[in-house]
Design a protein around this motif. Structure first.
Motif, PDB file in Angstrom:
ATOM      1  N   HIS A  47       0.815  -1.216   0.000  1.00  0.00           N
ATOM      2  CA  HIS A  47       0.000   0.000   0.000  1.00  0.00           C
ATOM      3  C   HIS A  47       0.849   1.267   0.000  1.00  0.00           C
ATOM      4  CE1 HIS A  47      -3.729  -2.081   1.980  1.00  0.00           C
ATOM      5  NE2 HIS A  47      -3.503  -2.483   0.748  1.00  0.00           N
ATOM      6  N   GLN A  48       0.291   2.312  -0.591  1.00  0.00           N
ATOM      7  CA  GLN A  48       0.830   3.655  -0.425  1.00  0.00           C
ATOM      8  C   GLN A  48       0.137   4.265   0.791  1.00  0.00           C
ATOM      9  OE1 GLN A  48      -1.863   5.733  -0.894  1.00  0.00           O
ATOM     10  NE2 GLN A  48      -2.155   6.104  -3.095  1.00  0.00           N
ATOM     11  N   PRO A  49       0.474   5.479   1.206  1.00  0.00           N
ATOM     12  CA  PRO A  49      -0.070   6.041   2.454  1.00  0.00           C
ATOM     13  C   PRO A  49      -1.591   6.109   2.553  1.00  0.00           C
ATOM     14  CG  PRO A  49       1.810   7.326   1.750  1.00  0.00           C
ATOM     15  CD  PRO A  49       1.509   6.343   0.638  1.00  0.00           C
ATOM     16  N   HIS A  50      -2.318   6.061   1.420  1.00  0.00           N
ATOM     17  CA  HIS A  50      -3.783   6.143   1.471  1.00  0.00           C
ATOM     18  C   HIS A  50      -4.443   4.774   1.505  1.00  0.00           C
ATOM     19  CE1 HIS A  50      -3.664  10.453   1.066  1.00  0.00           C
ATOM     20  NE2 HIS A  50      -2.835  10.314   0.050  1.00  0.00           N
ATOM     21  N   GLY A  51      -3.662   3.713   1.718  1.00  0.00           N
ATOM     22  CA  GLY A  51      -4.232   2.390   1.910  1.00  0.00           C
ATOM     23  C   GLY A  51      -4.600   1.622   0.653  1.00  0.00           C
ATOM     24  N   ILE A  52      -4.097   2.057  -0.503  1.00  0.00           N
ATOM     25  CA  ILE A  52      -4.349   1.332  -1.754  1.00  0.00           C
ATOM     26  C   ILE A  52      -3.005   0.873  -2.332  1.00  0.00           C
ATOM     27  CG2 ILE A  52      -6.505   2.542  -2.233  1.00  0.00           C
ATOM     28  CD1 ILE A  52      -4.972   4.290  -4.244  1.00  0.00           C
ATOM     29  N   VAL A  53      -3.068  -0.085  -3.252  1.00  0.00           N
ATOM     30  CA  VAL A  53      -1.838  -0.596  -3.856  1.00  0.00           C
ATOM     31  C   VAL A  53      -1.081   0.549  -4.531  1.00  0.00           C
ATOM     32  CG1 VAL A  53      -0.875  -2.143  -5.613  1.00  0.00           C
ATOM     33  CG2 VAL A  53      -2.774  -2.919  -4.179  1.00  0.00           C
ATOM     34  N   HIS A  54       0.202   0.627  -4.234  1.00  0.00           N
ATOM     35  CA  HIS A  54       1.085   1.651  -4.790  1.00  0.00           C
ATOM     36  C   HIS A  54       1.221   1.448  -6.299  1.00  0.00           C
ATOM     37  CE1 HIS A  54       4.754   3.880  -5.582  1.00  0.00           C
ATOM     38  NE2 HIS A  54       4.642   4.431  -4.384  1.00  0.00           N
ATOM     39  N   LEU A  90      -6.220   2.016 -13.358  1.00  0.00           N
ATOM     40  CA  LEU A  90      -7.627   2.211 -13.683  1.00  0.00           C
ATOM     41  C   LEU A  90      -8.564   2.138 -12.493  1.00  0.00           C
ATOM     42  CD1 LEU A  90      -7.587  -0.079 -16.848  1.00  0.00           C
ATOM     43  CD2 LEU A  90      -7.194   2.401 -16.729  1.00  0.00           C
ATOM     44  N   ARG A  91      -8.185   1.370 -11.477  1.00  0.00           N
ATOM     45  CA  ARG A  91      -9.082   1.139 -10.341  1.00  0.00           C
ATOM     46  C   ARG A  91      -8.235   0.881  -9.104  1.00  0.00           C
ATOM     47  NH1 ARG A  91     -14.398  -0.771  -9.959  1.00  0.00           N
ATOM     48  NH2 ARG A  91     -14.535  -0.935 -12.215  1.00  0.00           N
ATOM     49  N   ALA A  92      -8.631   1.440  -7.966  1.00  0.00           N
ATOM     50  CA  ALA A  92      -7.897   1.241  -6.721  1.00  0.00           C
ATOM     51  C   ALA A  92      -8.204  -0.133  -6.128  1.00  0.00           C
ATOM     52  CB  ALA A  92      -8.261   2.328  -5.719  1.00  0.00           C
ATOM     53  N   VAL A  93      -7.169  -0.749  -5.551  1.00  0.00           N
ATOM     54  CA  VAL A  93      -7.316  -2.046  -4.880  1.00  0.00           C
ATOM     55  C   VAL A  93      -6.715  -1.924  -3.481  1.00  0.00           C
ATOM     56  CG1 VAL A  93      -6.630  -4.481  -4.904  1.00  0.00           C
ATOM     57  CG2 VAL A  93      -7.211  -3.332  -7.044  1.00  0.00           C
ATOM     58  N   THR A  94      -7.414  -2.479  -2.488  1.00  0.00           N
ATOM     59  CA  THR A  94      -6.914  -2.446  -1.114  1.00  0.00           C
ATOM     60  C   THR A  94      -6.574  -3.829  -0.575  1.00  0.00           C
ATOM     61  OG1 THR A  94      -9.169  -2.547  -0.245  1.00  0.00           O
ATOM     62  CG2 THR A  94      -8.215  -0.357  -0.560  1.00  0.00           C
ATOM     63  N   ASP A 120      -8.365  -7.632 -10.596  1.00  0.00           N
ATOM     64  CA  ASP A 120      -8.631  -7.918  -9.187  1.00  0.00           C
ATOM     65  C   ASP A 120      -9.405  -9.230  -9.049  1.00  0.00           C
ATOM     66  OD1 ASP A 120     -11.281  -7.319  -9.885  1.00  0.00           O
ATOM     67  OD2 ASP A 120     -11.345  -5.443  -8.728  1.00  0.00           O
ATOM     68  N   ASP A 121      -9.859  -9.503  -7.839  1.00  0.00           N
ATOM     69  CA  ASP A 121     -10.596 -10.746  -7.558  1.00  0.00           C
ATOM     70  C   ASP A 121     -11.910 -10.875  -8.326  1.00  0.00           C
ATOM     71  OD1 ASP A 121      -8.748 -11.775  -5.793  1.00  0.00           O
ATOM     72  OD2 ASP A 121      -9.738 -10.933  -4.023  1.00  0.00           O
ATOM     73  N   VAL A 126      -7.609  -3.570 -13.362  1.00  0.00           N
ATOM     74  CA  VAL A 126      -7.254  -2.470 -12.463  1.00  0.00           C
ATOM     75  C   VAL A 126      -6.046  -1.692 -12.958  1.00  0.00           C
ATOM     76  CG1 VAL A 126      -8.313  -3.596 -10.482  1.00  0.00           C
ATOM     77  CG2 VAL A 126      -5.877  -3.940 -10.933  1.00  0.00           C
ATOM     78  N   ALA A 127      -5.245  -2.309 -13.839  1.00  0.00           N
ATOM     79  CA  ALA A 127      -4.095  -1.631 -14.431  1.00  0.00           C
ATOM     80  C   ALA A 127      -3.736  -2.327 -15.738  1.00  0.00           C
ATOM     81  CB  ALA A 127      -2.900  -1.646 -13.484  1.00  0.00           C
ATOM     82  N   VAL A 128      -3.203  -1.549 -16.662  1.00  0.00           N
ATOM     83  CA  VAL A 128      -2.745  -2.088 -17.940  1.00  0.00           C
ATOM     84  C   VAL A 128      -1.361  -1.527 -18.210  1.00  0.00           C
ATOM     85  CG1 VAL A 128      -3.138  -2.220 -20.422  1.00  0.00           C
ATOM     86  CG2 VAL A 128      -5.082  -2.248 -18.856  1.00  0.00           C
ATOM     87  N   GLY A 129      -0.428  -2.428 -18.464  1.00  0.00           N
ATOM     88  CA  GLY A 129       0.931  -2.008 -18.762  1.00  0.00           C
ATOM     89  C   GLY A 129       1.340  -2.423 -20.157  1.00  0.00           C
TER      90      GLY A 129
END
Length: 137
Positions: A47-54, A90-94, A120-121, A126-129
């Motif tokens: 996580h980054q400081p806001h609780g989501i995957v960095h 694209l989308r936050a994951v915790t 995600d599950d 959630v991300a595209v590289g």
């Protein structure tokens, strides 16, 4: 699959717990010259400081998947190095598990381009590289 591809796949599996992949818990589910699939469990250590995957985690997963896929495809003909990585978030994951799938866009004599989708599950992307590799002979 050539013997060289088999050797690279064996080496990938033998070193699964080493380096960055080992630190984040990356597990190879499918490794072939045409596709690599990995899973990564999400926890506070990512996580980054806001609780989501960095965002850097997504970039690093994309780079890892593309590099392994490119190496397997190239086999014993050389090695690959990443020269560009463009990853969109694209989308936050915790919590849960991320699944990343790498597939080729272009594979040539001197370079390769791989697309890596991270879901995600709930199978939401959630991300595209997109990672460009240089083939070193």
């Amino acid at each position: 699959m050539t013997e060289s591809n088999s050797d690279v796949i064996r080496q990938v599996r033998e070193h699964e717990d080493v380096g960055f992949g080992g630190v984040i818990g990356l597990e190879y589910r499918d490794v072939s010259p045409d596709r690599v699939v990995v899973t990564v469990p999400v926890g506070p250590h990512l996580h980054q400081p806001h609780g989501i995957v960095h965002g850097g985690v997504y970039c690093a997963i994309a780079e890892t998947v593309a590099s392994v896929a490119g190496s397997v495809w190239l086999g014993g003909e050389g090695r690959v190095v990443g020269v560009n990585n463009s990853t969109d978030f694209l989308r936050a994951v915790t919590e849960g598990t991320l699944t990343a799938t790498g597939t080729p866009v272009h594979r040539g004599r001197s370079q390769q381009l791989w697309r890596v989708e991270i879901a995600d599950d709930q199978d939401r992307v959630v991300a595209v590289g997109q990672v460009r590799l240089a083939n070193l002979q």
